[in-house]
Design a protein around this motif. Structure first.
Motif, PDB file in Angstrom:
ATOM      1  N   ASN A 141       0.779  -1.217   0.025  1.00 10.57           N
ATOM      2  CA  ASN A 141       0.108  -0.021  -0.077  1.00 10.57           C
ATOM      3  C   ASN A 141       0.894   1.189  -0.069  1.00 10.57           C
ATOM      4  OD1 ASN A 141      -2.347  -1.293  -0.114  1.00 10.57           O
ATOM      5  ND2 ASN A 141      -2.650  -1.403   2.077  1.00 10.57           N
ATOM      6  N   TYR A 142       1.942   1.251   0.988  1.00  8.12           N
ATOM      7  CA  TYR A 142       2.861   2.265   0.811  1.00  8.12           C
ATOM      8  C   TYR A 142       3.533   2.464  -0.591  1.00  8.12           C
ATOM      9  CZ  TYR A 142       6.674   5.453   2.429  1.00  8.12           C
ATOM     10  OH  TYR A 142       7.470   6.579   2.485  1.00  8.12           O
ATOM     11  N   ILE A 143       4.023   1.464  -1.043  1.00  8.95           N
ATOM     12  CA  ILE A 143       4.652   1.495  -2.373  1.00  8.95           C
ATOM     13  C   ILE A 143       3.579   2.040  -3.532  1.00  8.95           C
ATOM     14  CG2 ILE A 143       5.769   0.104  -4.152  1.00  8.95           C
ATOM     15  CD1 ILE A 143       6.543  -1.906  -2.187  1.00  8.95           C
ATOM     16  N   LYS A 144       2.484   1.741  -3.436  1.00  9.94           N
ATOM     17  CA  LYS A 144       1.651   2.176  -4.506  1.00  9.94           C
ATOM     18  C   LYS A 144       1.250   3.623  -4.316  1.00  9.94           C
ATOM     19  CE  LYS A 144      -0.228  -2.445  -5.155  1.00  9.94           C
ATOM     20  NZ  LYS A 144      -1.398  -3.201  -4.876  1.00  9.94           N
ATOM     21  N   MET A 145       1.078   3.775  -2.918  1.00  4.35           N
ATOM     22  CA  MET A 145       0.835   5.496  -2.585  1.00  4.35           C
ATOM     23  C   MET A 145       1.784   6.429  -2.898  1.00  4.35           C
ATOM     24  SD  MET A 145      -0.414   7.040   1.183  1.00  4.35           S
ATOM     25  CE  MET A 145      -1.818   5.563   1.484  1.00  4.35           C
ATOM     26  N   PHE A 146       3.159   5.884  -2.864  1.00  4.39           N
ATOM     27  CA  PHE A 146       4.150   6.946  -2.988  1.00  4.39           C
ATOM     28  C   PHE A 146       5.100   6.763  -3.972  1.00  4.39           C
ATOM     29  CE2 PHE A 146       3.107   7.310   1.701  1.00  4.39           C
ATOM     30  CZ  PHE A 146       2.834   8.620   1.761  1.00  4.39           C
ATOM     31  N   ASP A 147       4.723   5.638  -4.844  1.00  2.99           N
ATOM     32  CA  ASP A 147       5.112   5.470  -6.314  1.00  2.99           C
ATOM     33  C   ASP A 147       6.643   4.918  -5.909  1.00  2.99           C
ATOM     34  OD1 ASP A 147       5.258   4.921  -8.920  1.00  2.99           O
ATOM     35  OD2 ASP A 147       5.794   7.114  -9.337  1.00  2.99           O
ATOM     36  N   VAL A 148       6.821   3.917  -5.056  1.00  3.55           N
ATOM     37  CA  VAL A 148       7.993   3.669  -4.624  1.00  3.55           C
ATOM     38  C   VAL A 148       8.572   2.441  -5.694  1.00  3.55           C
ATOM     39  CG1 VAL A 148       9.592   2.545  -2.930  1.00  3.55           C
ATOM     40  CG2 VAL A 148       7.790   4.180  -2.500  1.00  3.55           C
ATOM     41  N   PRO A 149       9.792   2.750  -6.152  1.00  2.00           N
ATOM     42  CA  PRO A 149      10.035   1.654  -7.135  1.00  2.00           C
ATOM     43  C   PRO A 149      10.388   0.509  -6.357  1.00  2.00           C
ATOM     44  CG  PRO A 149      11.536   3.363  -7.347  1.00  2.00           C
ATOM     45  CD  PRO A 149      10.862   3.608  -5.858  1.00  2.00           C
ATOM     46  N   TYR A 150      10.002  -0.890  -7.194  1.00  2.00           N
ATOM     47  CA  TYR A 150      10.368  -2.243  -6.637  1.00  2.00           C
ATOM     48  C   TYR A 150      10.772  -3.100  -7.824  1.00  2.00           C
ATOM     49  CZ  TYR A 150       5.827  -2.906  -9.315  1.00  2.00           C
ATOM     50  OH  TYR A 150       4.874  -2.742 -10.025  1.00  2.00           O
ATOM     51  N   ASN A 151      11.228  -4.283  -7.093  1.00  4.59           N
ATOM     52  CA  ASN A 151      11.996  -5.158  -8.077  1.00  4.59           C
ATOM     53  C   ASN A 151      11.070  -5.859  -9.264  1.00  4.59           C
ATOM     54  OD1 ASN A 151      13.382  -7.541  -9.180  1.00  4.59           O
ATOM     55  ND2 ASN A 151      14.545  -7.644  -7.193  1.00  4.59           N
ATOM     56  N   GLU A 152      11.414  -5.996 -10.364  1.00  2.13           N
ATOM     57  CA  GLU A 152      10.574  -6.204 -11.486  1.00  2.13           C
ATOM     58  C   GLU A 152      10.056  -7.741 -11.106  1.00  2.13           C
ATOM     59  OE1 GLU A 152      12.157  -6.025 -15.213  1.00  2.13           O
ATOM     60  OE2 GLU A 152      12.510  -3.852 -14.927  1.00  2.13           O
ATOM     61  N   LEU A 153      10.661  -8.494 -10.335  1.00  6.26           N
ATOM     62  CA  LEU A 153      10.478 -10.016 -10.223  1.00  6.26           C
ATOM     63  C   LEU A 153       9.184 -10.031  -9.258  1.00  6.26           C
ATOM     64  CD1 LEU A 153      14.081 -11.282  -9.232  1.00  6.26           C
ATOM     65  CD2 LEU A 153      12.697 -11.859 -11.194  1.00  6.26           C
ATOM     66  N   HIS A 154       8.934  -8.959  -8.366  1.00  4.53           N
ATOM     67  CA  HIS A 154       7.687  -9.006  -7.817  1.00  4.53           C
ATOM     68  C   HIS A 154       6.254  -9.528  -8.698  1.00  4.53           C
ATOM     69  CE1 HIS A 154       9.233  -8.452  -3.974  1.00  4.53           C
ATOM     70  NE2 HIS A 154       9.709  -7.327  -4.155  1.00  4.53           N
ATOM     71  N   ALA A 155       6.439  -8.772  -9.919  1.00  2.00           N
ATOM     72  CA  ALA A 155       5.335  -9.047 -10.982  1.00  2.00           C
ATOM     73  C   ALA A 155       5.375 -10.323 -11.616  1.00  2.00           C
ATOM     74  CB  ALA A 155       5.296  -7.726 -12.001  1.00  2.00           C
ATOM     75  N   LYS A 156       6.393 -11.064 -11.190  1.00  4.88           N
ATOM     76  CA  LYS A 156       6.509 -12.279 -11.983  1.00  4.88           C
ATOM     77  C   LYS A 156       6.316 -13.358 -10.852  1.00  4.88           C
ATOM     78  CE  LYS A 156      10.014 -10.706 -15.118  1.00  4.88           C
ATOM     79  NZ  LYS A 156      11.274 -10.874 -15.703  1.00  4.88           N
TER      80      LYS A 156
END
Length: 244
Positions: free
Chosen positions: A181-196
């Motif tokens: 929720n924090y990552i989405k709210m503040f547009d924080v970068p994340y590892n592309e592997l999470h989408a996999k």
């Protein structure tokens, strides 16, 4: 220099707001650093940078990370304009280990020895230079080993009588949902592997995507039966206060 006393320690243990925990920790310690590897750690970096532009960050390069993870480390370094310390294993220790046991000994012998050389020893060297460090551990990451995790604790694994070390876990009481929720709210970068399908991300040979309804740690060292899936960076860190 530290302005951290017993009363401060007890007060922080009772604090649940990660932003305040980080702010207080960085105010109390000049020689403090954040450990960075996953989504939780980027949330902490985002909070810390907003509290103090001169945040110190380090990351462990085991030599066996996913290509996406290396790209992610560089993305975070540039995004937050960090002078990030990238820690590598001792060359002689690693060469001797792989010469004797090869590159995949953990499949037969368990992961502890490999993690000890690639992760624990570099971390130990780094922590010997610090007075305090910050991690992204959460209680719900590994119920078998982290369910009593405190937001502030004496590091009984890497600290010594002559060099006491304080460890902060600001997200101890957060859930994975809180992190995202924090990552989405503040547009924080994340590892592309999470989408996999990867939830908990470690070295490439030792990490795989989790299936629906599996706990996030099931994707780590999946060939091992133990529910206590730790690499040695955090296991053994117990709550140690005057209230025990």
């Amino acid at each position: 220099m530290s302005t951290f006393d017993v009363d401060s320690f007890i007060r922080l243990q009772q604090e649940n707001n990660p932003q305040r925990i980080i702010h207080n920790a960085m105010s109390a310690f000049d020689n403090i650093a954040l450990s960075f590897s996953g989504a939780e750690d980027v949330v902490l970096i985002d909070m810390a940078v907003k509290a103090n532009k001169n945040v110190q960050v380090f990351s462990l390069d085991t030599g066996r990370l996913h290509p996406e993870t290396y790209q992610f480390i560089e993305k975070i370094r540039k995004h937050y304009q960090l002078n990030m310390d990238i820690l590598s294993p001792d060359r002689d220790a690693l060469e001797g280990f792989t010469r004797q046991k090869g590159l995949f000994s953990f499949l037969d012998d368990g992961h502890q020895e490999c993690c000890g050389i690639r992760k624990v020893q570099p971390l130990k060297r780094k922590l010997a230079t610090l007075d305090a460090w910050v991690t992204g551990q959460r209680k719900d990451q590994s119920p078998g080993t982290r369910n009593v995790l405190a937001v502030a604790e004496q590091d009984s694994t890497f600290g010594t009588e002559t060099h006491p070390l304080i460890k902060f876990n600001p997200l101890a009481n957060w859930t994975s949902e809180d992190v995202w929720n924090y990552i989405k709210m503040f547009d924080v970068p994340y590892n592309e592997l999470h989408a996999k399908g990867f939830v908990s991300i470690g070295c490439e040979p030792c990490t795989r995507p989790t299936l629906p309804n599996q706990h996030e740690r099931e994707g780590r060292w999946w060939w091992e039966e133990s529910a206590h899936k730790e690499c040695g960076l955090h296991v053994g860190n117990l709550i140690s206060t005057s209230q025990e």
